[in-house]
Design a protein around this motif. Structure first.
Motif, PDB file in Angstrom:
ATOM      1  N   ALA A   1      39.396  58.583 119.542  1.00  0.00           N
ATOM      2  CA  ALA A   1      40.154  58.706 118.290  1.00  0.00           C
ATOM      3  C   ALA A   1      40.751  60.103 118.165  1.00  0.00           C
ATOM      4  O   ALA A   1      41.900  60.254 117.731  1.00  0.00           O
ATOM      5  N   ARG A   2      39.983  61.133 118.547  1.00  0.00           N
ATOM      6  CA  ARG A   2      40.509  62.505 118.487  1.00  0.00           C
ATOM      7  C   ARG A   2      41.675  62.677 119.470  1.00  0.00           C
ATOM      8  O   ARG A   2      42.678  63.321 119.147  1.00  0.00           O
ATOM      9  N   ILE A   3      41.535  62.099 120.660  1.00  0.00           N
ATOM     10  CA  ILE A   3      42.614  62.199 121.652  1.00  0.00           C
ATOM     11  C   ILE A   3      43.872  61.512 121.132  1.00  0.00           C
ATOM     12  O   ILE A   3      44.981  62.055 121.203  1.00  0.00           O
TER      13      ILE A   3
ATOM     14  N   SER B   1      55.704  65.301 115.989  1.00  0.00           N
ATOM     15  CA  SER B   1      56.431  66.569 116.075  1.00  0.00           C
ATOM     16  C   SER B   1      57.692  66.411 116.922  1.00  0.00           C
ATOM     17  O   SER B   1      58.773  66.901 116.550  1.00  0.00           O
ATOM     18  N   ALA B   2      57.569  65.716 118.054  1.00  0.00           N
ATOM     19  CA  ALA B   2      58.738  65.492 118.911  1.00  0.00           C
ATOM     20  C   ALA B   2      59.778  64.645 118.184  1.00  0.00           C
ATOM     21  O   ALA B   2      60.988  64.889 118.298  1.00  0.00           O
TER      22      ALA B   2
ATOM     23  N   ALA C   1      45.567  63.511 118.403  1.00  0.00           N
ATOM     24  CA  ALA C   1      46.313  64.647 118.954  1.00  0.00           C
ATOM     25  C   ALA C   1      47.638  64.165 119.559  1.00  0.00           C
ATOM     26  O   ALA C   1      48.687  64.794 119.360  1.00  0.00           O
ATOM     27  N   GLU C   2      47.589  63.062 120.283  1.00  0.00           N
ATOM     28  CA  GLU C   2      48.822  62.517 120.853  1.00  0.00           C
ATOM     29  C   GLU C   2      49.795  62.109 119.752  1.00  0.00           C
ATOM     30  O   GLU C   2      51.001  62.349 119.861  1.00  0.00           O
ATOM     31  N   ASN C   3      49.286  61.494 118.687  1.00  0.00           N
ATOM     32  CA  ASN C   3      50.147  61.093 117.573  1.00  0.00           C
ATOM     33  C   ASN C   3      50.803  62.301 116.916  1.00  0.00           C
ATOM     34  O   ASN C   3      51.982  62.244 116.545  1.00  0.00           O
ATOM     35  N   ARG C   4      50.031  63.389 116.752  1.00  0.00           N
ATOM     36  CA  ARG C   4      50.614  64.607 116.170  1.00  0.00           C
ATOM     37  C   ARG C   4      51.748  65.123 117.045  1.00  0.00           C
ATOM     38  O   ARG C   4      52.810  65.514 116.543  1.00  0.00           O
TER      39      ARG C   4
END
Length: 85
Positions: free
Chosen positions: A46-48, A58-59, A51-54
């Motif tokens: 879930a943390r990974i 941003s992109a 982080a990917e979603n953030r």
């Protein structure tokens, strides 16, 4: 059967019952331990993913800003081209 044999048999039955309870408790604790490990693994994923979603959000914001900038430039260029008519 005399009294000591009855007592010994009762004690043996009690030890068997205690052993059975301990075995059941061990199995339950092992199951809980496996659940805890699975939960820990899921929390890590879930943390990974967060982080990917953030990073992706941003992109996406950067891409939207770039598109807006290009659209503004297009409007300016269209205003510079004399209208045929």
């Amino acid at each position: 059967m005399n009294m000591s044999e009855v007592f010994s048999t009762g004690a043996l039955l009690m030890m068997g019952a205690i052993l059975l309870v301990l075995l059941l408790q061990y199995l339950r604790v092992r199951e809980l331990w496996q659940m805890a490990l699975e939960c820990q693994k899921n929390a890590r994923w879930a943390r990974i993913w967060e982080a990917e979603n953030r990073e992706l959000r941003s992109a996406l914001r950067a891409e939207k800003a770039h598109i807006e900038q290009l659209q503004r430039k297009l409007v300016i260029l269209q205003e510079l081209i004399p209208a045929e008519g």
